[in-house]
Design an enzyme around this catalytic site. Structure first.
Site, short mmCIF file in Angstrom:
data_model
loop_
_atom_site.label_atom_id
_atom_site.label_comp_id
_atom_site.label_asym_id
_atom_site.label_seq_id
_atom_site.Cartn_x
_atom_site.Cartn_y
_atom_site.Cartn_z
N ASP A 23 1.93 7.71 1.04
CA ASP A 23 1.31 6.67 0.20
C ASP A 23 1.58 5.38 0.91
O ASP A 23 2.67 4.85 1.11
CB ASP A 23 1.85 6.59 -1.40
CG ASP A 23 1.05 5.87 -2.10
OD1 ASP A 23 0.66 4.56 -1.75
OD2 ASP A 23 0.58 6.52 -3.37
N SER A 65 -3.77 3.53 -5.58
CA SER A 65 -3.60 5.00 -5.28
C SER A 65 -4.22 6.05 -5.93
O SER A 65 -4.30 7.02 -5.77
CB SER A 65 -2.13 4.99 -5.30
OG SER A 65 -1.33 4.39 -4.38
N THR A 123 -0.70 9.12 -7.59
CA THR A 123 -1.23 10.49 -6.64
C THR A 123 -1.03 11.73 -7.11
O THR A 123 -2.08 12.21 -7.24
CB THR A 123 -0.36 10.08 -5.53
OG1 THR A 123 -0.69 8.73 -4.83
CG2 THR A 123 -0.97 11.03 -4.17
N HIS A 169 5.24 -2.67 -0.70
CA HIS A 169 5.09 -3.68 -1.94
C HIS A 169 6.19 -4.70 -1.66
O HIS A 169 6.30 -5.79 -1.94
CB HIS A 169 4.79 -3.22 -3.06
CG HIS A 169 3.80 -2.68 -3.29
ND1 HIS A 169 2.34 -3.03 -3.55
CD2 HIS A 169 3.25 -1.13 -3.57
CE1 HIS A 169 1.27 -2.24 -3.85
NE2 HIS A 169 1.94 -1.18 -3.91
N HIS A 209 -3.92 4.45 1.58
CA HIS A 209 -4.41 3.17 2.05
C HIS A 209 -3.12 2.71 2.73
O HIS A 209 -2.07 3.27 2.74
CB HIS A 209 -4.62 2.29 0.63
CG HIS A 209 -3.48 2.29 -0.27
ND1 HIS A 209 -2.42 1.70 -0.07
CD2 HIS A 209 -3.54 3.10 -1.43
CE1 HIS A 209 -1.53 2.09 -0.94
NE2 HIS A 209 -2.27 2.71 -1.97
ZN LIG Z 1 0.82 0.80 -4.00
#
Ligand SMILES: [Zn+2]
Length: 363
Positions: A36, A76, A129, A262, A301
């Site tokens: 992720d 996600s 996810t 993040h 991503h």
């Molecule tokens: Zn994220």
């Protein structure tokens, strides 16, 4: 007449060879591993930190666009849905298409045709996810509903991750206000439930019919403070799933590479990448020995607009910079190993993952 026989023989030979070739590219087992938020900078940083990545053993490489049907920058939920169903969806949607229509996932289909299936993550299994492979809701925040769908409708044989709070009522330390104890529901459906690392390490997998292991109330901590580790869980899941003569489908997520992005925490990206790569090593070891297993590694991503502006190969250090606290729209890499890997080479879109897995399952 003789010529006709010869022709017929030739025709049969070509037919048989063709069938054989088709068998060759059809994997019996498929392991899809999603990092992720794992872009190329994250992978480069991981390589600098670890020296050599298991990922480097995967010789087929491609690039995927990741936009969702309503946003250039995917989340996600939409990213995972594209991979689990082969359909684009709107951001925050899980297991439904752009029109809100429910779409079958590769895990559901694999289970339907008699393969064993599993989910292994280092986040709550109700998170975007993993949820996109076993649930169908318009909004990823509906984790109360996602847990209910997992407990009552989904058919994965093994779940390893965390998030028991979503399955238990408030009276038992959980988050549910509807009073339901969904762990009890799952036990009635034949699942063995474990929630402590000791139970995981002492588990005799041969005595288990179906398994749910949730090792934190919501999410586990950052690597390396997680027990069991992602690699340990992947090893256990493969041990369990590979007993099925019909083959298996396993989805694995390196969930917290994204969170380090993040947080704009370059140090933590290195640790999460190393953790995810250890798990990739376990999957590739199995695939190499088995010879009939396709391993796909990709990302939903990139996160952080992470860039490497300095570093040292000798000191295993990188100097990372970030341009955002959010996801970015850059293409993500896909790596593949094993029978059928060639289909992932070159340029594609994230829906390709779901489409090709469906194709292999349906052959
Ligand atoms: Zn994220």
């Amino acid at each position: 007449m003789r010529r006709f026989r010869l022709l017929l023989l030739l025709f049969l030979l070509i037919f048989a060879l063709n069938l054989y070739a088709q068998q060759l590219v059809k994997p019996k087992n498929i392991i899809l591993m999603i990092g992720d938020g794992m872009g190329l900078a994250q992978i480069s940083a991981g390589k600098t930190f670890k020296g050599q990545l298991n990922l480097e053993k995967m010789k087929v490489v491609g690039l995927l666009t990741t936009h969702s049907c309503d946003e250039y920058i995917t989340d996600s939920a939409a990213g995972a849905t594209a991979m689990s169903t082969g359909y684009k969806t709107k951001n925050v949607s899980i297991g439904i298409d752009c029109n809100g229509e429910k779409r079958e996932t590769v895990l559901e289909y694999a289970s339907k045709i008699g393969k064993s299936t599993g989910i292994v993550v280092v986040c709550a299994i109700t998170h975007a996810t993993p949820a996109a492979f076993v649930a169908h809701v318009p909004n990823r925040n509906m984790q109360i509903e996602i847990a209910e769908q997992i407990a009552k409708e989904a058919n994965a044989d093994i779940y390893l991750g965390s998030g028991w709070g979503w399955f238990l009522p408030k009276s038992e330390g959980g988050r549910r206000e509807d009073g339901q104890n969904l762990i009890e529901v799952m036990k009635k459906r034949g699942y063995t439930y474990i929630s402590k690392p000791e139970e995981f390490y002492n588990l005799n997998i041969d005595k288990v019919n179906k398994l749910i292991g949730l090792f934190a109330e919501n999410h586990p901590p950052y690597a390396p403070d997680r027990k069991p580790t992602l690699a340990e869980m992947v090893k256990k899941a493969i041990e369990f799933l590979s007993k099925d003569k019909d083959g298996f489908f396993l989805m694995v997520e390196g969930s917290q590479i994204d969170w380090a992005g993040h947080d704009n925490n370059s140090e933590q990206i290195l640790k999460e990448m190393a953790d995810f790569d250890d798990a990739i090593g376990v999957a590739l070891d199995f695939a190499q020995k088995d010879g009939n297993t396709l391993v796909i590694v990709t990302a939903d991503h990139e996160t952080g607009g992470y860039a490497l502006v300095g570093g040292s190969v000798n000191d295993k250090k990188v100097e990372g910079k970030f341009v955002t606290k959010n996801h970015t729209g850059i293409m993500v890499p896909v790596f593949a190993f094993g029978p059928g890997a060639g289909a992932f080479a070159g340029f594609g879109d994230n829906t390709l993952i779901g489409k090709i897995i469906f194709e292999y399952l349906k052959k």
